[in-house]
Design an enzyme around this catalytic site. Structure first.
Site, PDB file in Angstrom:
ATOM      1  N   HIS A   1       0.809  -1.214   0.000  1.00  0.00           N
ATOM      2  CA  HIS A   1       0.000   0.000   0.000  1.00  0.00           C
ATOM      3  C   HIS A   1       0.845   1.268   0.000  1.00  0.00           C
ATOM      4  O   HIS A   1       0.415   2.312  -0.495  1.00  0.00           O
ATOM      5  CB  HIS A   1      -0.930  -0.008   1.223  1.00  0.00           C
ATOM      6  CG  HIS A   1      -1.833   1.184   1.320  1.00  0.00           C
ATOM      7  ND1 HIS A   1      -2.918   1.363   0.490  1.00  0.00           N
ATOM      8  CD2 HIS A   1      -1.798   2.268   2.141  1.00  0.00           C
ATOM      9  CE1 HIS A   1      -3.529   2.498   0.795  1.00  0.00           C
ATOM     10  NE2 HIS A   1      -2.873   3.068   1.790  1.00  0.00           N
TER      11      HIS A   1
ATOM     12  N   ASN B   1      -2.436   8.674 -12.866  1.00  0.00           N
ATOM     13  CA  ASN B   1      -2.331   9.964 -12.186  1.00  0.00           C
ATOM     14  C   ASN B   1      -1.588   9.732 -10.870  1.00  0.00           C
ATOM     15  O   ASN B   1      -1.932   8.815 -10.124  1.00  0.00           O
ATOM     16  CB  ASN B   1      -3.715  10.544 -11.883  1.00  0.00           C
ATOM     17  CG  ASN B   1      -4.491  10.868 -13.140  1.00  0.00           C
ATOM     18  OD1 ASN B   1      -3.927  11.303 -14.135  1.00  0.00           O
ATOM     19  ND2 ASN B   1      -5.797  10.657 -13.110  1.00  0.00           N
TER      20      ASN B   1
ATOM     21  N   HIS C   1      -2.567   4.202  -2.726  1.00  0.00           N
ATOM     22  CA  HIS C   1      -2.049   2.911  -3.184  1.00  0.00           C
ATOM     23  C   HIS C   1      -1.537   3.039  -4.624  1.00  0.00           C
ATOM     24  O   HIS C   1      -2.192   3.658  -5.456  1.00  0.00           O
ATOM     25  CB  HIS C   1      -3.160   1.863  -3.117  1.00  0.00           C
ATOM     26  CG  HIS C   1      -2.671   0.456  -3.205  1.00  0.00           C
ATOM     27  ND1 HIS C   1      -2.620  -0.381  -2.105  1.00  0.00           N
ATOM     28  CD2 HIS C   1      -2.189  -0.267  -4.245  1.00  0.00           C
ATOM     29  CE1 HIS C   1      -2.140  -1.556  -2.471  1.00  0.00           C
ATOM     30  NE2 HIS C   1      -1.871  -1.512  -3.774  1.00  0.00           N
TER      31      HIS C   1
ATOM     32  N   HIS D   1      -1.261   2.794  -8.247  1.00  0.00           N
ATOM     33  CA  HIS D   1      -2.252   2.290  -9.193  1.00  0.00           C
ATOM     34  C   HIS D   1      -2.323   3.165 -10.437  1.00  0.00           C
ATOM     35  O   HIS D   1      -1.839   4.291 -10.459  1.00  0.00           O
ATOM     36  CB  HIS D   1      -3.641   2.237  -8.541  1.00  0.00           C
ATOM     37  CG  HIS D   1      -4.266   3.589  -8.348  1.00  0.00           C
ATOM     38  ND1 HIS D   1      -3.855   4.478  -7.375  1.00  0.00           N
ATOM     39  CD2 HIS D   1      -5.276   4.211  -9.020  1.00  0.00           C
ATOM     40  CE1 HIS D   1      -4.584   5.581  -7.436  1.00  0.00           C
ATOM     41  NE2 HIS D   1      -5.451   5.440  -8.435  1.00  0.00           N
TER      42      HIS D   1
ATOM     43  N   GLN E   1      -5.030   3.433 -14.301  1.00  0.00           N
ATOM     44  CA  GLN E   1      -6.377   3.174 -14.782  1.00  0.00           C
ATOM     45  C   GLN E   1      -6.341   2.785 -16.266  1.00  0.00           C
ATOM     46  O   GLN E   1      -5.375   3.082 -16.971  1.00  0.00           O
ATOM     47  CB  GLN E   1      -7.266   4.409 -14.591  1.00  0.00           C
ATOM     48  CG  GLN E   1      -7.419   4.828 -13.133  1.00  0.00           C
ATOM     49  CD  GLN E   1      -8.399   5.975 -12.964  1.00  0.00           C
ATOM     50  OE1 GLN E   1      -9.587   5.849 -13.251  1.00  0.00           O
ATOM     51  NE2 GLN E   1      -7.908   7.100 -12.485  1.00  0.00           N
TER      52      GLN E   1
END
Length: 277
Positions: free
Chosen positions: A49, A89, A100, A102, A104
């Site tokens: 995380h 982003n 966390h 990540h 998209q």
């Protein structure tokens, strides 16, 4: 969420595009509305995380890329999807609310306006000159050399002469191909390696995680687009250690970008940034 995973993809909890929505219609009348049938996925880069993307290992970046590629293939075959945009982003200044690591993946039922403009320009250049504009830009950047930050056998990372954002960078494929699924095994390994280098250099530039947008540029999902050339754009908004670049009146209202940095100067600085972390 599964208890154990390396990388993980799931549908956005509050999607702007969904397969459950009515189909998109291209009609363009005043006040016309349409359905937004498409897809909107979140990609978790790691189960850790607190990890920054710059702290991902090359092996982990390869796993992320493999997921990008698998989902791209699925969406290219989807009858409603016209454009697959993989992006990330990073940073509170960009508006990120989930810390966390990540990214998209959007499956658009149309070609977004900025992508459509780029595609049209590339198509016009190919038709008028008989050459790929991306291949020509890459050749000129390699010949000049001042804006190149890092390179390997398959990809080159450079600060474009035409960059709009401070320290804007592009990773461009040496070989001419259109999307993630076209890459060879060697190219996948080289891209994962260069992604790691670029992200570490960015976060070590000012000693803090750099707020940025990463856009993986692929050809549209439908039709043939021989003029297009796979590349990745990095759009940072940090113009110094203490200042952000705001898209104010001239940028937002006129579409004219005032870059506060010179690509040649920033490329030299980035070349000398150590690969720590």
């Amino acid at each position: 969420m599964p208890e154990h995973y390396d990388v993980y993809l799931y549908p956005n909890d509050f999607p702007a595009f969904s397969e459950d929505y009515p189909p998109f219609s291209p009609e363009t009348n005043l006040y016309t509305t349409t359905g937004a049938r498409g897809t909107q996925d979140v990609v978790l880069y790691s189960p850790d995380h607190n990890l920054q993307p710059s702290q991902l290992s090359v092996e982990q970046w390869r796993k992320v890329m493999d997921l990008w590629t698998r989902r791209t293939k699925e969406l290219f075959a989807h009858p409603d999807i016209q454009c697959v945009q993989v992006f990330e982003n990073t940073g509170v200044a960009i508006g990120v609310t989930m810390p966390h690591p990540h990214g998209q993946i959007y499956g658009f039922p149309f070609i977004p306006p900025l992508i459509e403009t780029e595609m049209q320009s590339a198509s016009d250049y190919h038709r008028n000159k008989g050459r790929c504009i991306y291949c020509e830009i890459l050749a000129r950047e390699l010949e000049d050399g001042r804006r190149v930050v890092s390179a390997n056998e398959s990809f080159v990372a450079f600060l474009p002469f035409f960059g709009r954002f401070p320290t804007e960078m592009q990773i461009c494929a040496r070989r001419h191909f259109q999307n993630l699924a076209d890459m060879s095994e060697a190219e996948r390994a080289d891209l994962a390696s260069l992604l790691s280098i670029v992200r570490r250099k960015y976060d070590n530039l000012y000693g803090v995680p750099l707020p940025l947008m990463m856009m993986v540029r692929q050809s549209p999902a439908k039709g043939e687009h021989p003029y297009f050339h796979f590349h990745i754009d990095f759009l940072p908004i940090q113009r110094s250690a203490t200042k952000l670049k705001y898209l104010a009146g001239v940028e937002s209202g006129c579409g004219t970008f005032l870059n506060d940095t010179r690509a040649e100067d920033q490329a030299e600085i980035l070349r000398n940034v150590p690969l720590v972390g």
